[in-house]
Enzyme design. Structure first.
Site, PDB file in Angstrom:
ATOM      1  N   GLU A 147      -3.082   7.631  -4.309  1.00  0.00           N
ATOM      2  CA  GLU A 147      -3.152   6.275  -3.609  1.00  0.00           C
ATOM      3  C   GLU A 147      -2.915   5.281  -4.718  1.00  0.00           C
ATOM      4  OE1 GLU A 147      -6.900   4.350  -2.357  1.00  0.00           O
ATOM      5  OE2 GLU A 147      -6.100   4.574  -0.185  1.00  0.00           O
ATOM      6  N   TYR A 164       0.842  -1.124   0.199  1.00  0.00           N
ATOM      7  CA  TYR A 164       0.172   0.033   0.039  1.00  0.00           C
ATOM      8  C   TYR A 164       0.872   1.242   0.041  1.00  0.00           C
ATOM      9  CZ  TYR A 164      -3.093   3.767   1.243  1.00  0.00           C
ATOM     10  OH  TYR A 164      -3.819   4.829   1.344  1.00  0.00           O
TER      11      TYR A 164
END
Ligand code: GDP
Ligand code: MN
Length: 389
Positions: free
Chosen positions: A196, A108
């Site tokens: 993101e 992530y």
């Protein structure tokens, strides 16, 4: 403002962030064409302004043309409901067709504007693919955080420190530095508020690839980023919010049944709190802004009443720049023009309040008035039609 995954990937590619090869398709035929160019297997991904598509059936690995055509036809033109959308979902009008990636590990990586530190903050984790909110709740220790000093920008040792924290070795560290620098530059140069990459993948052969990408932008900076502004897709936005913006109204749809017409964001939020306190639920946030004309007030009524859940309207104006008489005239006009058949509660205070109250009273329309915010909220909650027991 949000943009689609394929647009975010196109932007990030320009900043040297590695993304899979792919193309966009608006029809099953275009999807098949893209897939033939790339070679099977491909991944087909619904382009909507929401995450959680994988779990909702919006992402599929297709091994041949028959599989791809069937999947594309089943997705295009319908709404996709994911954990991040409301019950209606978001319409799928385009698909991203990408070369399939052989995944070794999912990580992530997120960059957000941290308002508390007034800095860009990097959040990274070895646990990719899961939504960050779930990760923060279930495994808060798995999150690495780093704040960037705007005076120096992202310093190479910071990127390396994160790479080591993510367990990278050898030339992956250098690859991560490239990804990190690209994301940071894209964030800063394009006035983003969020970048993101979830998941950032280490492929089986050991290369870093941004498998998913999400970017949001500061709407107040769009005037100086025309190429970003051009990426807007109104089809993904709440049509009520769109219509409201055209009249200079700041509207956010909510779930309750008390329609709110307020001036000032702070007063609007306080009013929503008072409604909750009185046992009700607001149907919307709406700020009519300063210097609202009667026409703008009518437009506000129209916007609020376009929500079928609304059963009461509460108008709460503390007029400084605004004028109570203009607002009152707008309320009376709206009542007549829109043929209102539900309770309306009006609380006026401030500039020209006497004239405003006189306009309401002399209209002889069945409106309820209140002196204070608390009183207005209580009356509005009590005025809701009772549900059959
Ligand atoms: P999201 O669910 O909306 O966040 O969509 P993502 O783009 O993140 O895709 C969801 C999941 O699908 C990813 O976490 C991967 O596990 C999987 N996925 C997406 N693309 C590929 C691919 O090219 N190969 C493989 N094996 N899995 C993929
Ligand atoms: Mn994702």
């Amino acid at each position: 403002m949000d943009i689609h995954e394929h647009q975010a990937k196109d932007l990030l590619r320009r900043f040297n962030v590695p993304v899979p090869d792919g193309g966009i398709a608006f029809t099953p035929e275009q999807a098949a064409h893209e897939a033939r160019q790339l070679g099977f297997p491909v991944v087909v991904k619904a382009q909507v302004h929401a995450g959680g598509r994988g779990a909702a059936g919006g992402v599929k690995l297709c091994r041949n043309e028959a599989e791809l055509s069937a999947f594309a036809a089943s997705l295009l033109g319908r709404n996709l409901v994911t954990k991040q959308t409301d019950a209606q979902g978001k319409p799928v009008h385009r698909l991203l067709v990408e070369q399939a990636t052989d995944i070794g590990q999912e990580l992530y990586l997120g960059l957000v504007l941290d308002r508390k530190s007034e800095r860009i903050m990097i959040v990274a984790s070895r646990e990719g693919g899961i939504e960050i909110e779930d990760l923060a709740e279930e495994k808060p220790d798995a999150l690495l955080r780093m704040v960037i000093d705007p005076a120096t920008g992202l310093v190479p040792f910071q990127a390396r420190e994160l790479a080591f924290g993510l367990g990278m070795q050898g030339n992956q560290v250098a690859q991560f530095e490239t990804v990190m620098r690209g994301c940071y530059r894209a964030f800063r140069d394009l006035d983003a508020t969020m970048v993101e990459i979830n998941p950032l993948v280490i492929t089986a052969p050991g290369h870093l690839v941004a498998l998913d990408a999400k970017m949001s932008f500061d709407t107040n900076a769009l005037f100086r980023r025309p190429e970003v502004a051009a990426l807007r897709d109104p089809g993904q936005e709440d049509p009520r919010e769109d219509a409201a913006a055209e009249h200079g109204l700041n509207y956010v749809g909510l779930e309750g049944d008390i329609g709110c017409i307020i001036n000032g964001a702070g007063l609007a939020m306080a009013t929503m709190d008072m409604i909750q306190l009185a046992g009700g639920a607001p149907a919307n946030f709406l700020d009519i802004g300063g210097g609202a004309s009667p026409e703008r007030v009518v437009a506000a009524f129209r916007t609020v009443l376009s929500d079928p859940n609304v059963s009461v309207v509460l108008v709460n104006i503390f007029a400084g720049i605004n004028r109570c008489d203009w607002v009152a005239q707008g309320v009376v006009d709206a009542y007549r023009e829109l043929d209102l058949n539900m309770p309306v509660v009006v609380r006026l205070a401030g500039t020209n309040v006497e004239e405003g109250q006189r306009i309401i009273a002399s209209s002889e329309l069945p409106m309820m008035t209140a002196e204070t915010l608390a009183e207005a909220a209580t009356i509005a909650v009590a005025a809701r039609p009772r549900l059959a027991a």
